[in-house]
Scaffold this active site. Structure first.
Site, PDB file in Angstrom:
ATOM      1  N   ASN A  16       0.817  -1.189  -0.088  1.00  0.00           N
ATOM      2  CA  ASN A  16      -0.067   0.166  -0.012  1.00  0.00           C
ATOM      3  C   ASN A  16       0.889   1.294  -0.120  1.00  0.00           C
ATOM      4  O   ASN A  16       0.871   2.340  -0.551  1.00  0.00           O
ATOM      5  CB  ASN A  16      -1.027  -0.043   1.220  1.00  0.00           C
ATOM      6  N   HIS A 111      -7.952  -1.193   5.903  1.00  0.00           N
ATOM      7  CA  HIS A 111      -8.322  -2.509   6.565  1.00  0.00           C
ATOM      8  C   HIS A 111      -8.857  -3.406   5.361  1.00  0.00           C
ATOM      9  O   HIS A 111      -9.607  -2.906   4.643  1.00  0.00           O
ATOM     10  CB  HIS A 111      -9.317  -2.281   7.673  1.00  0.00           C
TER      11      HIS A 111
HETATM   12  C1  GRF Z   1      -3.092  -4.524   4.160  1.00  0.00           C
HETATM   13  O1  GRF Z   1      -4.072  -5.697   3.806  1.00  0.00           O
HETATM   14  C2  GRF Z   1      -3.917  -3.566   4.992  1.00  0.00           C
HETATM   15  O2  GRF Z   1      -5.282  -3.615   4.742  1.00  0.00           O
HETATM   16  C3  GRF Z   1      -3.682  -3.910   6.226  1.00  0.00           C
HETATM   17  O3  GRF Z   1      -2.558  -4.626   6.207  1.00  0.00           O
HETATM   18  C4  GRF Z   1      -2.115  -4.953   4.998  1.00  0.00           C
HETATM   19  C5  GRF Z   1      -0.680  -4.419   4.719  1.00  0.00           C
HETATM   20  O4  GRF Z   1      -0.369  -4.786   3.256  1.00  0.00           O
HETATM   21  N1  GRF Z   1      -3.939  -2.835   7.190  1.00  0.00           N
HETATM   22  P1  GRF Z   1       1.004  -3.877   2.790  1.00  0.00           P
HETATM   23  O5  GRF Z   1       2.124  -4.033   3.885  1.00  0.00           O
HETATM   24  O6  GRF Z   1       0.508  -2.495   2.216  1.00  0.00           O
HETATM   25  O7  GRF Z   1       1.277  -4.754   1.584  1.00  0.00           O
END
Ligand code: GRF
Length: 222
Positions: A16, A111
């Site tokens: 993300n 989330h």
């Molecule tokens: C994501 O699925 C987010 O929704 C949750 O943790 C995960 C993080 O994934 N809070 P990344 O580290 O961004 O790949």
């Protein structure tokens, strides 16, 4: 127009974070990343941040006596970097109420479920075990209660019969990578207005499509 300055908090993979980095490279994007903080030294997201030439801070909770001191260190780093909006992106430490209050309405999270359903951890396994036909993701303002707070953007995807937690997670990730940059851009451009504990979006088109799963226009039984 000045770009909104983000602080992104991570603990792991950082996909993300990568989506936000990619978005900030676009000419008309409303935000820039001022600082990336990880509490884990081996977080892959740290390499993503360094590769993008971003300022990085490793602030390990293990180096502090308690949560309050850890939160204070986070806050000091964010202040020093001139951060205006804090984005939690897979940050696996609980933040104390004082931190949440101090960043009230300037602290958002993503989330991997359609909140308020399936708060907490191990979401995809629980979604499949519950037999839910849809899952998705939610970007929301952070409140002291875990995974609660005004919803900014959501995306829904069908849960497929053959899904495992891993395949569902990977499809949820795809929509997360669109929703997080979108939510940040809407905030940066003043199109997210808090009315009490509900978000009103300004000048944003509603999606008109309907999702039904299983799709009723296909034979119900083969
Ligand atoms: C994501 O699925 C987010 O929704 C949750 O943790 C995960 C993080 O994934 N809070 P990344 O580290 O961004 O790949």
């Amino acid at each position: 127009m000045a770009r909104l300055r983000l602080g992104v908090l991570i603990s792991g993979h950082g996909s993300n974070l990568q989506a936000l980095i990619d978005a900030t490279r676009k000419a008309h994007y409303g935000a820039e990343i001022g600082l990336v903080i990880s509490n884990q030294s081996d977080a892959y997201g740290l390499s993503r941040a360094r590769d993008a030439g971003l300022s990085v801070a490793l602030i390990s909770h293990r180096d502090y006596r308690d949560r309050a001191e850890f939160d204070e260190a986070l806050g000091a780093a964010l202040d020093e970097a001139g951060v205006e909006l804090v984005c939690l992106a897979g940050f696996m430490r609980m933040l104390g109420d004082a931190f949440v209050a101090r960043w009230q309405d300037r602290l958002i999270n993503i989330h991997p479920s359609l909140l308020p359903a399936f708060k907490g951890l191990d979401v995809h396994r629980r979604v499949i075990e519950a037999g839910a036909r849809f899952s998705g993701c939610t970007v929301h303002y952070v409140r002291p209660e875990v995974d609660s707070g005004p919803i900014i953007v959501q995306a829904a995807i069908p849960v497929l019969s053959a899904d495992t937690p891993a395949t569902l997670e990977s499809r949820v990730h795809e929509v997360e990578h669109r929703c997080y940059p979108l939510a940040v851009d809407l905030i940066a451009k003043g199109r997210v207005r808090l009315e009490g504990e509900r978000v009103r979006l300004i000048d944003v088109r509603d999606a008109r499509g309907r999702l039904i799963n299983p799709a009723p226009d296909e034979p119900m039984l083969s």
